[in-house]
Design an enzyme around this catalytic site. Structure first.
Site, PDB file in Angstrom:
ATOM      1  N   ASP A 239       0.638   3.628   2.361  1.00  0.00           N
ATOM      2  CA  ASP A 239       0.452   4.242   3.668  1.00  0.00           C
ATOM      3  C   ASP A 239      -0.663   5.279   3.550  1.00  0.00           C
ATOM      4  OD1 ASP A 239       1.547   3.877   6.362  1.00  0.00           O
ATOM      5  OD2 ASP A 239       2.078   5.977   6.261  1.00  0.00           O
TER       6      ASP A 239
ATOM      7  N   ASP B 110       0.854  -1.195   0.000  1.00  0.00           N
ATOM      8  CA  ASP B 110       0.000   0.000   0.000  1.00  0.00           C
ATOM      9  C   ASP B 110       0.884   1.238   0.000  1.00  0.00           C
ATOM     10  OD1 ASP B 110       0.239   1.096   3.007  1.00  0.00           O
ATOM     11  OD2 ASP B 110       0.205  -1.097   3.057  1.00  0.00           O
TER      12      ASP B 110
END
Length: 290
Positions: free
Chosen positions: A212, A210
């Protein structure tokens, strides 16, 4: 020459290694407590292998409760020479996209609830972690990943946070913009420091799941998105590991970067002042110099 044993510490999503000859889950006792799980041992292309699921099978340990000292000690007792950390991470760089891998070469340690050293009162030692990963082992991982068709980036700074919660937006922006970090995770510290104290070559492969919370187009971290990406990353991670024996070989010379001699000048406590109980616990980690 030393007989090679490649030890893989698998993070979220990686709980075993496929294709090991003579595969066996083994219990290894450690004076530092119980490791995260039994350790899977066997051979792959004639090279000894060991696999330890960092969170335990079924993911029972949080990042803060992983028994880092017991894990490293147990691998050293088994005869591990090279430790490869494979772990999930968030990315602070647009070009380090979900599904990509990063060969980490630096860390910023923001953890605070973990035991970070094998040494202490009664046997004091200071090792250098200026360069916390082994360039030789990292290069082998880079080559193995590229051979497997994985998009992998060479070099990056890993921000180790305590967790288990993900970052606030303010923290994410600070780590990215002010501190120039590249990826963020919760498990490579104190693992890397302990591996150095145990004189083990250590490489860290961060699998991006991802962006973040800093990325304006991705919003907050969603655990469902992470799990979907983890599944694909786990398969890639196994493909990388399968190529490592051919690159590292069944025997190897002393580490050219001195990882296996990190304690040569590290222990400061005079022999007559050392705590015999602590010295006994250090038999695997530091027996070479004690």
């Amino acid at each position: 020459m030393t007989e090679t044993m490649i030890a893989v510490i698998g993070g979220s999503g990686i709980y075993d290694i496929d294709g090991l000859d003579g595969a066996e889950w083994r219990r290894v006792d450690s004076p530092w407590g119980a490791p995260s799980d039994e350790i899977l041992t066997g051979t792959l292309d004639g090279v000894k292998m060991a696999f330890l699921p960092r969170h335990g099978r079924g993911h029972v340990h949080s990042p803060s409760t992983v028994p880092y000292r017991a894990n490293i000690d147990a691998l050293k007792r088994l005869g591990a020479t090279d430790v490869i950390s494979v772990s999930a991470c968030g990315s602070f760089r647009e070009e380090y996209a979900p599904g990509h891998f990063v060969v980490v070469d630096q860390f910023i340690d923001r953890t605070f609830a973990r035991e970070k050293s094998f040494f202490g009162t009664g046997c004091v030692a200071h090792v250098s972690v200026a360069h916390p990963t082994c360039p030789r082992l990292s290069e082998a991982c880079l080559s193995a990943a590229r051979d497997a068709g994985i998009t992998i980036h060479q070099g990056g700074t890993y921000l180790a946070m305590e967790g288990p919660q993900f970052s606030t937006l303010a923290e994410s922006r600070m780590y990215r913009d002010a501190w120039s970090c590249d990826v963020i995770g919760m498990t490579n510290m104190p693992e890397a420091k302990l591996a150095r104290e145990a004189e083990l070559c250590y490489a860290s492969i961060a699998m991006v799941t991802d962006y973040d919370s800093w990325h304006p187009d991705h919003g907050a971290v969603d655990i469902n998105d992470i799990i979907r990406t983890l599944t694909g990353n786990a398969d890639k991670g196994r493909e990388m590991v399968r190529r490592l024996p051919a690159l590292l070989g069944a025997e190897r010379a002393p580490c050219p970067h001195g990882c296996d001699r990190a304690l040569d000048y590290a222990v400061l406590t005079a022999p007559e002042k050392r705590d015999p109980d602590l010295v006994a616990r250090l038999d695997a980690v530091a027996g070479r110099v004690l």
